[in-house]
Design an enzyme around this catalytic site. Structure first.
Site, PDB file in Angstrom:
ATOM      1  N   ASP A   3       0.801  -1.165  -0.035  1.00  0.00           N
ATOM      2  CA  ASP A   3       0.164   0.159   0.062  1.00  0.00           C
ATOM      3  C   ASP A   3       0.861   1.365  -0.058  1.00  0.00           C
ATOM      4  O   ASP A   3       0.356   2.488  -0.189  1.00  0.00           O
ATOM      5  CB  ASP A   3      -0.892  -0.007   1.082  1.00  0.00           C
ATOM      6  CG  ASP A   3      -2.161  -0.890   0.957  1.00  0.00           C
ATOM      7  OD1 ASP A   3      -2.590  -0.967  -0.064  1.00  0.00           O
ATOM      8  OD2 ASP A   3      -2.654  -1.541   2.009  1.00  0.00           O
TER       9      ASP A   3
ATOM     10  N   ASP B 261      -6.145  -3.884  -6.554  1.00  0.00           N
ATOM     11  CA  ASP B 261      -5.560  -2.599  -6.125  1.00  0.00           C
ATOM     12  C   ASP B 261      -4.286  -2.199  -6.185  1.00  0.00           C
ATOM     13  O   ASP B 261      -3.708  -0.968  -6.280  1.00  0.00           O
ATOM     14  CB  ASP B 261      -5.834  -2.601  -4.492  1.00  0.00           C
ATOM     15  CG  ASP B 261      -7.038  -3.610  -4.144  1.00  0.00           C
ATOM     16  OD1 ASP B 261      -7.610  -4.425  -4.596  1.00  0.00           O
ATOM     17  OD2 ASP B 261      -7.690  -2.924  -3.093  1.00  0.00           O
TER      18      ASP B 261
HETATM   19  N1  GLY Z   1      -7.229  -1.221  -1.184  1.00  0.00           N
HETATM   20  C1  GLY Z   1      -8.412  -1.486  -0.376  1.00  0.00           C
HETATM   21  C2  GLY Z   1      -9.690  -1.182  -0.744  1.00  0.00           C
HETATM   22  O1  GLY Z   1      -9.949  -1.028  -1.717  1.00  0.00           O
HETATM   23  O2  GLY Z   1     -10.678  -1.397   0.191  1.00  0.00           O
END
Ligand code: GLY
Length: 423
Positions: free
Chosen positions: A119, A184
């Site tokens: 992330d 993501d």
């Molecule tokens: N990246 C986590 C979400 O989209 O909830």
């Protein structure tokens, strides 16, 4: 402030609509929303962390009891609040809000060495990336390059992808997979392209391209929806299978995952000019915009296939217990921002389709149905997002990233109306 490039695309598509009148209406709409956002976030800046776990610093969401939850700088959403402050302050030329953007951005610096999940791209590029976009400084560049190095520690050459999480326990039972990659992750690649550009070191870019190619191959389905997760085999590097963490079921189309894909492949096309990425972005956007289950306001349900025959949540998923269907304003906001960029890479009716799609979404989100009243909604801008129904978490709430992509889309839209682009 960084100089912006001039482009003609929007001028051409608005010509057909009666350019100056349509443009004035849209510019007034954008300004009103940005001014509202400034007032709401001025209140947000004065809102303390609330509740017993109230130790975080970055506004994240609202709890069920109505208190504001703030996350620590380790949460994946930590970069969005500073990023939102950058967009509002830049648009309005608001110095106090810019000072706040800087204060909150600087809180993120320790995360430049974070390697525990993927992330860091979200966290650092939305905070320091925007700081550097609007007020470039050599130290921001150094922090971003170090962050890109941290992200690359998670690249697994055999599989050719960046490992997202260290493990995920399937909703179907007790099996824990030790090499999950989630859609993501496409969003984190922008940090890597940036690092190659400023260092001249191609290795970051090669990692990004490899990840995008393998995601296209293994994660995007034939109909251009996508799996939320693909598990890979650590030994062989081969994909094992696709499942979901936050979607309704393994085979369903989780709407925020679709948004991450549209945005991620559009950005990869911007950075590479590889037509395969453009085609993937277009087809994923078409999946969203043409889907029979997309409501007329174009704010998607949290999953395109929730509660439909042929789609079954895993036994442990809380999606089995939720009978109501919910929208996800965050998916719509991210999609709008991506569609605005995508509209500049294609021509004619395709370009107009993406622009109109973005415009409809933005006007929906800016309406009373989704935009909060001043001082309400924990001082977040948008209502009605969905974080993670399978985890029974953040259902029909404000989310900091919904606000961020809404503001980014408004900012991008304004540039397009001026015949300019950030890229
Ligand atoms: N990246 C986590 C979400 O989209 O909830």
């Amino acid at each position: 402030m960084k100089k912006k490039k001039t482009i003609l695309t929007i001028a051409l598509s608005f010509c057909a609509l009666g350019f100056s009148q349509a443009q004035d209406v849209e510019k007034t709409f954008i300004r009103e929303n940005m001014e509202f956002a400034a007032r709401q976030y001025e209140l947000m800046l004065k809102t303390p962390a609330q509740g017993k776990e109230g130790k975080g610093v970055m506004p994240h969401s609202l709890r069920k009891d109505g208190t504001v939850s703030k996350g620590s700088i380790y949460l994946w959403t930590a970069g969005f609040f500073p990023g939102s402050l950058w967009y509002i302050s830049e648009y309005l030329d608001n110095k106090p809000l810019q000072d706040s953007a800087l204060v909150y951005t600087k809180k993120m610096e320790p995360m430049k060495t974070f390697t525990d999940n993927h992330d860091i791209g979200f966290m650092m590029y939305c905070s320091y990336g925007n700081a550097n976009r609007f007020e470039p400084k050599p130290e921001y560049k150094d922090i971003l390059v170090e962050s890109a190095r941290s992200l690359c520690t998670r690249f697994r050459p055999k599989a050719g992808v960046i490992q997202s999480w260290n493990g995920f326990r399937s909703w179907h039972g007790d099996k824990v997979y030790d090499f999950p990659v989630i859609i993501d992750n496409m969003m984190n690649l922008e940090l890597l392209f940036y690092a190659s550009k400023v260092t001249g070191d191609d290795s970051f870019r090669k990692v990004a391209i490899s990840h995008a190619e393998n995601t296209m191959k293994n994660q995007v389905r034939d109909d251009y929806s996508c799996f939320h997760i693909v598990y890979y085999d650590k030994e062989t590097g081969k994909p094992i299978k696709g499942e979901t963490s936050q979607g309704y079921s393994d085979n369903s189309a989780w709407s925020r995952g679709q948004a991450w894909g549209i945005y991620g492949f559009t950005m990869c096309y911007r950075e590479t000019k590889d037509p395969r990425f453009l085609k993937t972005a277009e087809k994923m956007a078409d999946f969203y915009l043409d889907h029979p289950n997309l409501p007329s306001d174009k704010v998607a349900w949290w999953d395109f296939n929730a509660h439909q025959p042929g789609y079954t949540p895993g036994v442990r998923s809380n999606a089995n217990n939720v009978v109501t269907n919910y929208r996800d304003a965050s998916a719509a906001a991210c999609t709008a921002s991506a569609l605005l960029e995508l509209s500049t890479y294609v021509k004619g009716s395709q370009s107009a389709k993406y622009l109109e799609g973005a415009k409809t979404i933005l006007h929906s989100l800016g309406s009373k149905k989704y935009r909060a009243e001043l001082g309400k909604n924990g001082n977040f801008i948008l209502m009605h997002s969905t974080g993670a129904i399978p985890q029974n978490s953040e259902i029909d709430v404000p989310l900091t990233y919904a606000d961020y992509y809404f503001l980014e889309a408004l900012y991008r839209y304004d540039l397009l109306l001026n015949g300019q682009s950030l890229f």
